[in-house]
Design an enzyme around this catalytic site. Structure first.
Site, PDB file in Angstrom:
ATOM      1  N   CYS A  31       5.036  -2.371   3.468  1.00 35.54           N
ATOM      2  CA  CYS A  31       4.552  -1.187   4.189  1.00 35.54           C
ATOM      3  C   CYS A  31       5.678  -0.408   4.860  1.00 35.54           C
ATOM      4  O   CYS A  31       5.496   0.741   5.251  1.00 35.54           O
ATOM      5  CB  CYS A  31       3.515  -1.596   5.227  1.00 35.54           C
ATOM      6  SG  CYS A  31       2.144  -2.503   4.518  1.00 35.54           S
ATOM      7  N   HIS A  36       2.700   3.666  10.675  1.00 30.15           N
ATOM      8  CA  HIS A  36       2.059   3.073   9.493  1.00 30.15           C
ATOM      9  C   HIS A  36       0.583   2.864   9.805  1.00 30.15           C
ATOM     10  O   HIS A  36       0.224   2.401  10.886  1.00 30.15           O
ATOM     11  CB  HIS A  36       2.751   1.745   9.163  1.00 30.15           C
ATOM     12  CG  HIS A  36       2.015   0.939   8.156  1.00 30.15           C
ATOM     13  ND1 HIS A  36       1.627   1.448   6.940  1.00 30.15           N
ATOM     14  CD2 HIS A  36       1.566  -0.349   8.180  1.00 30.15           C
ATOM     15  CE1 HIS A  36       0.986   0.514   6.259  1.00 30.15           C
ATOM     16  NE2 HIS A  36       0.933  -0.583   6.993  1.00 30.15           N
ATOM     17  N   ASN A  71      -5.357   1.158   4.444  1.00 31.15           N
ATOM     18  CA  ASN A  71      -3.923   0.876   4.453  1.00 31.15           C
ATOM     19  C   ASN A  71      -3.392   1.049   3.027  1.00 31.15           C
ATOM     20  O   ASN A  71      -3.718   0.258   2.147  1.00 31.15           O
ATOM     21  CB  ASN A  71      -3.717  -0.557   4.957  1.00 31.15           C
ATOM     22  CG  ASN A  71      -2.261  -0.965   5.033  1.00 31.15           C
ATOM     23  OD1 ASN A  71      -1.391  -0.296   4.472  1.00 31.15           O
ATOM     24  ND2 ASN A  71      -1.990  -2.074   5.698  1.00 31.15           N
TER      25      ASN A  71
HETATM   26  O1  UT7 Z   1       0.169  -3.239   6.581  1.00 29.97           O
HETATM   27  C1  UT7 Z   1       0.794  -4.442   6.788  1.00 29.97           C
HETATM   28  C2  UT7 Z   1       0.531  -5.030   8.068  1.00 29.97           C
HETATM   29  N1  UT7 Z   1      -0.802  -5.546   8.160  1.00 29.97           N
HETATM   30  C3  UT7 Z   1      -1.446  -5.406   9.275  1.00 29.97           C
HETATM   31  O2  UT7 Z   1      -0.950  -4.747  10.144  1.00 29.97           O
HETATM   32  C4  UT7 Z   1      -2.760  -6.118   9.483  1.00 29.97           C
HETATM   33  C5  UT7 Z   1      -2.770  -6.720  10.829  1.00 29.97           C
HETATM   34  N2  UT7 Z   1      -3.976  -7.416  11.171  1.00 29.97           N
HETATM   35  C6  UT7 Z   1      -5.152  -6.799  11.397  1.00 29.97           C
HETATM   36  O3  UT7 Z   1      -5.272  -5.595  11.254  1.00 29.97           O
HETATM   37  C7  UT7 Z   1      -6.281  -7.622  11.886  1.00 29.97           C
HETATM   38  O4  UT7 Z   1      -5.811  -8.918  12.200  1.00 29.97           O
HETATM   39  C8  UT7 Z   1      -7.460  -7.770  10.883  1.00 29.97           C
HETATM   40  C9  UT7 Z   1      -8.204  -6.429  10.787  1.00 29.97           C
HETATM   41  C10 UT7 Z   1      -6.939  -8.184   9.537  1.00 29.97           C
HETATM   42  C11 UT7 Z   1      -8.467  -8.803  11.375  1.00 29.97           C
HETATM   43  O5  UT7 Z   1      -8.926  -8.456  12.669  1.00 29.97           O
HETATM   44  P1  UT7 Z   1      -8.942  -9.549  13.822  1.00 29.97           P
HETATM   45  O6  UT7 Z   1      -9.515  -8.909  15.001  1.00 29.97           O
HETATM   46  O7  UT7 Z   1      -7.541 -10.097  13.942  1.00 29.97           O
HETATM   47  O8  UT7 Z   1      -9.957 -10.611  13.270  1.00 29.97           O
HETATM   48  P2  UT7 Z   1      -9.741 -12.159  12.981  1.00 29.97           P
HETATM   49  O9  UT7 Z   1      -8.910 -12.355  11.773  1.00 29.97           O
HETATM   50  O10 UT7 Z   1      -9.322 -12.823  14.248  1.00 29.97           O
HETATM   51  O11 UT7 Z   1     -11.218 -12.579  12.637  1.00 29.97           O
HETATM   52  C12 UT7 Z   1     -12.280 -12.491  13.623  1.00 29.97           C
HETATM   53  C13 UT7 Z   1     -13.564 -12.951  12.976  1.00 29.97           C
HETATM   54  C14 UT7 Z   1     -13.437 -14.242  12.201  1.00 29.97           C
HETATM   55  O12 UT7 Z   1     -14.607 -14.992  12.372  1.00 29.97           O
HETATM   56  P3  UT7 Z   1     -14.653 -16.208  13.437  1.00 29.97           P
HETATM   57  O13 UT7 Z   1     -13.555 -17.152  13.025  1.00 29.97           O
HETATM   58  O14 UT7 Z   1     -14.407 -15.580  14.772  1.00 29.97           O
HETATM   59  O15 UT7 Z   1     -16.028 -16.751  13.257  1.00 29.97           O
HETATM   60  C15 UT7 Z   1     -13.367 -13.788  10.768  1.00 29.97           C
HETATM   61  O16 UT7 Z   1     -13.854 -14.757   9.869  1.00 29.97           O
HETATM   62  O17 UT7 Z   1     -14.011 -11.966  12.026  1.00 29.97           O
HETATM   63  C16 UT7 Z   1     -14.273 -12.594  10.777  1.00 29.97           C
HETATM   64  N3  UT7 Z   1     -13.980 -11.649   9.720  1.00 29.97           N
HETATM   65  C17 UT7 Z   1     -14.876 -10.761   9.244  1.00 29.97           C
HETATM   66  N4  UT7 Z   1     -16.146 -10.514   9.563  1.00 29.97           N
HETATM   67  C18 UT7 Z   1     -16.776  -9.526   8.894  1.00 29.97           C
HETATM   68  C19 UT7 Z   1     -12.797 -11.477   9.058  1.00 29.97           C
HETATM   69  N5  UT7 Z   1     -12.933 -10.492   8.161  1.00 29.97           N
HETATM   70  C20 UT7 Z   1     -14.183 -10.044   8.253  1.00 29.97           C
HETATM   71  C21 UT7 Z   1     -14.915  -9.032   7.588  1.00 29.97           C
HETATM   72  N6  UT7 Z   1     -16.170  -8.788   7.939  1.00 29.97           N
HETATM   73  N7  UT7 Z   1     -14.339  -8.252   6.637  1.00 29.97           N
END
Ligand code: UT7
Length: 329
Positions: A115, A256, A286
């Protein structure tokens, strides 16, 4: 500063016509429009057709950038395509783009910094122009991540989209220089946080690895999130200090586009009002190396920027890699 500087003299962007909404994704994986919007800010993303490789997306964006610059393909003597989703392992995507454009006078290569590719590419292209060896560079960020995604993995497939953005950079006299400062960084200790494990030389493709979907993008999102904000804030502060420019003087922060919460976190830490933080990830998701050049094109075509305005770019991605650039438009 040497004899030469660089300026952006034309921009272009392209997103393929097919749109995938959050509601479409609800039919594919266990997710919801509400979750995606609240956690990422994304509403829709574009998906390229099977017969549109990355170089085709790059081609469409490049045509528009050349037109905006009032230049013909054979005026270009350097093509750099920043991409982590190349047409193939080699030859490089720049060569496929060159052939499509008929830019026969150009040296071509692609640059892989995930990215952060456009920010890295900007500094590389500028260095090559400022050396005096090249005059007009076409710098493109182009990605077709839809082919790298595991469409059964809700933690990644909702995040990305396909697209391309291009900028024509011209060598100018040093007193007209538009690149005021640049800071690039990386930390390979975090290589496993974000990437595509199989398909290269470390883990060549086998049927077993395909069955395990190791040819697909994998990410530890939460860890990436935390590191992203710090790295982008620190690189922005570094370039502003180098150029002697304060955040109040910056017309646009163009970060980004990975996640609204990351973008707003960076803006808040830098102390720039949200109205001057550019965001379009609700429409594109993204697009990796393409997010910043697509944003620049929207700023330019929307006449949201005037000559000599300060524009601060910052990116973060797999590698991990990151960086910032301060431009005088
Ligand atoms: O471009 C390169 C750089 N990349 C980035 O900058 C990405 C950086 N990371 C992020 O943007 C975020 O971490 C994400 C959007 C990927 C995830 O958001 P988060 O707030 O960090 O969520 P999490 O991974 O901590 O997951 C929270 C919960 C989990 O469930 P539990 O364990 O709390 O029960 C996940 O299983 O959300 C769940 N979850 C979803 N639920 C519904 C993860 N993906 C999904 C989904 N729909 N698509």
């Amino acid at each position: 500063m040497g004899q030469y500087g660089v300026r952006i003299v034309g921009t272009g962007s392209y997103a393929p016509p097919k749109v995938l909404t959050n509601h479409d994704l609800e039919e594919m994986v266990d997710t919801s429009d509400e979750w995606i919007l609240a956690r990422t800010g994304i509403k829709t993303r574009h998906i390229a057709a099977d017969d549109q490789p990355t170089s085709s997306l790059a081609y469409e964006a490049s045509l528009k950038a050349l037109e905006a610059a009032g230049m013909a393909p054979d005026d270009i003597d350097l093509i750099i395509v920043a991409t982590s989703s190349p047409d193939c392992i080699f030859p490089n995507t720049g060569c496929f783009l060159q052939r499509k454009l008929g830019a026969t006078n150009a040296a071509c290569f692609s640059l892989e910094a995930a990215c952060s590719g456009f920010v890295y590419g900007f500094q590389v292209a500028s260095g090559m122009l400022q050396s005096g060896m090249f005059e007009n560079a076409l710098l493109v960020g182009a990605e077709k991540f839809s082919t790298l995604l595991d469409w059964t993995d809700r933690t990644t497939c909702i995040l990305f989209g396909d697209g391309a953005g291009a900028a024509v950079l011209r060598r100018v006299p040093s007193d007209d220089n538009g690149l005021l400062a640049c800071k690039l960084g990386a930390n390979g200790e975090f290589a496993e946080l974000l990437g595509v494990p199989a398909g290269g030389t470390a883990m060549p493709l086998t049927h077993e690895r395909l069955d395990q979907r190791l040819n697909c993008l994998q990410m530890k999102g939460r860890e990436v999130f935390r590191l992203a904000v710090n790295a982008m804030v620190e690189s922005c502060e570094s370039v502003m200090a180098d150029a002697g420019i304060s955040i109040d003087q910056v017309r646009w922060l163009v970060p980004h586009q990975a996640n609204t919460r990351i973008i707003l976190g960076v803006g808040k830490r830098l102390g720039i009002p949200t109205e001057r933080v550019f965001m379009n990830l609700d429409r594109y998701g993204n697009t990796s190396a393409a997010t910043i050049p697509i944003a620049l094109d929207e700023i330019a075509r929307g006449e949201l920027v005037s000559k000599d305005d300060y524009v601060l770019l910052t990116a973060f991605g797999g590698g991990l890699t990151w960086g910032a650039l301060l431009l005088r438009w």
